[in-house]
Write an enzyme that holds these catalytic residues in place. Structure first.
Site, mmCIF file in Angstrom:
data_model
loop_
_atom_site.group_PDB
_atom_site.id
_atom_site.type_symbol
_atom_site.label_atom_id
_atom_site.label_comp_id
_atom_site.label_asym_id
_atom_site.label_seq_id
_atom_site.Cartn_x
_atom_site.Cartn_y
_atom_site.Cartn_z
ATOM 1 N N ASP A 1 8.179 106.235 48.443
ATOM 2 C CA ASP A 1 8.785 106.742 47.024
ATOM 3 C C ASP A 1 7.698 107.273 46.024
ATOM 4 O O ASP A 1 6.724 106.437 45.520
ATOM 5 C CB ASP A 1 9.489 105.546 46.452
ATOM 6 C CG ASP A 1 10.360 105.850 45.355
ATOM 7 O OD1 ASP A 1 10.444 107.136 44.860
ATOM 8 O OD2 ASP A 1 11.458 105.113 45.000
ATOM 9 N N HIS B 1 12.760 107.783 47.761
ATOM 10 C CA HIS B 1 13.615 107.414 46.723
ATOM 11 C C HIS B 1 15.077 107.576 47.212
ATOM 12 O O HIS B 1 15.739 108.350 46.821
ATOM 13 C CB HIS B 1 13.364 108.087 45.341
ATOM 14 C CG HIS B 1 13.735 107.767 44.048
ATOM 15 N ND1 HIS B 1 13.405 106.513 43.630
ATOM 16 C CD2 HIS B 1 14.695 108.067 43.305
ATOM 17 C CE1 HIS B 1 13.988 106.110 42.641
ATOM 18 N NE2 HIS B 1 14.798 107.272 42.293
ATOM 19 N N SER C 1 17.381 102.956 41.070
ATOM 20 C CA SER C 1 16.329 103.812 40.217
ATOM 21 C C SER C 1 16.505 103.167 38.854
ATOM 22 O O SER C 1 16.539 102.031 38.404
ATOM 23 C CB SER C 1 16.818 105.321 40.615
ATOM 24 O OG SER C 1 15.852 105.958 39.783
ATOM 25 N N TYR D 1 19.096 108.069 36.788
ATOM 26 C CA TYR D 1 19.015 108.882 35.899
ATOM 27 C C TYR D 1 19.686 110.345 35.905
ATOM 28 O O TYR D 1 19.609 110.918 37.205
ATOM 29 C CB TYR D 1 17.386 109.273 35.899
ATOM 30 C CG TYR D 1 16.883 109.885 34.641
ATOM 31 C CD1 TYR D 1 17.204 109.381 33.207
ATOM 32 C CD2 TYR D 1 16.020 111.091 34.594
ATOM 33 C CE1 TYR D 1 16.615 109.881 31.993
ATOM 34 C CE2 TYR D 1 15.368 111.866 33.267
ATOM 35 C CZ TYR D 1 15.904 110.999 32.248
ATOM 36 O OH TYR D 1 15.337 111.578 31.058
#
Length: 334
Positions: A270, A299, A185, A95
């Site tokens: 995460d 993450h 992700s 993202y």
């Protein structure tokens, strides 16, 4: 039993219910995929100069989910330049990320893979977003059209990912029986979505994937789903419409459509893509699968996991064969 094993057992037993009728969801996606089947990809290639002389790099553009031109880097190593058909990795971005420069993909090129690294529409790369919206949305991208499944950002970016695989399969240098989808992700979520919706996918590497168990993430995640939470905070009466849209793209509901072998990773610390969300999807996948746990990671994707991805794809793409139904059923029995 020590605490790490206990946590692992709890995660393996975590199987929340699907959030949408599976037959209804499958019919929805069959209709969407059929509606795109005859739409031209309109692929365009333009040479890009790079300092790596042993590869050919092109800016490859195709029409995405709503005719938005999706830009990617298509890189072919020496073997492909000499006429060999190569396995290909289609790479999706996290993202706000972008496809970057060709040097980022040196490891895959050294392994003899063609690379197709694709922008996410509207985010940090060169690709825009022609998707229109008849209502407002909060900052970011994912809340655009969030109460209208057909006009949502999620549908657009999902079909971009599906059509990226079709585009890779059309390239002369690519062995269409050996196409892997790779990402972390958001990119990991898109990899799983592409595998669920495009039968050309031969293998999947989905690190710390998003778009998993999205109702749980909506309440707990610290990343992109906070944008949708903020939207619902402003419009609480739209909660059910939002949840209905999310259910169409939630990998919890789509996991059993995946037929290709899958490697996933998860960081137990995460707060973006939490272990519960990833395990909820992993536990429903019926193809050959592997999940690497990192109890002390957040993450992030480590060098160790990158090595694991290389080894996994070398095996999965070796013969260009998807696992047999017998192999899948044997795994289920075990």
């Amino acid at each position: 039993m020590h605490a790490i094993n206990r946590r692992k057992n709890d995660l393996l037993a975590y199987r929340p219910s699907v959030t949408m009728d599976v037959e209804e969801l499958n019919q929805y996606w069959e209709n969407v995929l059929n509606s795109y089947a005859e739409r031209p990809l309109d692929v365009r290639r333009q040479t890009v100069e790079t300092p790596i002389t042993t590869v050919r790099t092109e800016r490859l553009t195709f029409k995405g989910g709503d005719d938005t031109p999706i830009h990617g880097l298509y890189i072919v190593p020496q073997q492909g330049l000499n006429g060999a058909k190569l396995p290909c990795v289609v790479i999706y971005q996290g993202y706000t990320g972008d496809k970057g420069l060709p040097e980022r993909y040196a490891a895959w090129l050294l392994l003899g893979y063609a690379v197709f690294a694709v922008d996410a529409r509207g985010q940090g790369g060169e690709t825009g977003n022609l998707l229109t919206s008849d209502e407002g949305f909060v900052k970011g991208w994912v809340s655009q059209g969030i109460t209208n499944t057909e006009r949502s950002y999620y549908q657009a970016i999902t079909m971009d990912a599906v059509r990226a695989v079709d585009t890779a399969a059309l390239q002369d240098e690519v062995d269409e029986s050996r196409i892997a989808v790779v990402g972390a992700s958001q990119g990991g979520g898109l990899s799983l979505l592409a595998a669920a919706l495009n039968t050309k996918v031969s293998a999947v590497v989905a690190d710390i994937p998003n778009m998993c168990h999205m109702d749980f993430g909506l309440m707990n995640s610290t990343s992109s789903l906070t944008e949708i939470a903020q939207y619902i905070k402003r419009y609480p009466e739209r909660l059910n419409a939002v949840l209905s849209t999310l259910a169409h793209f939630d990998l919890l509901n789509l996991a059993e459509r995946i037929k290709a072998p899958v490697l996933m990773s998860v960081g137990w610390k995460d707060t973006v893509c939490m272990p519960e969300t990833i395990y909820a999807v992993y536990n429903r996948i019926r193809s050959l699968k592997q999940l690497n746990d990192y109890p002390f990671s957040g993450h992030e994707v480590s060098e160790y996991q990158n090595r694991e991805s290389i080894l996994f794809l070398q095996e999965a793409l070796k013969n260009g064969l998807k696992p047999s139904i017998d192999a899948i059923e044997q795994q289920d029995q075990n």
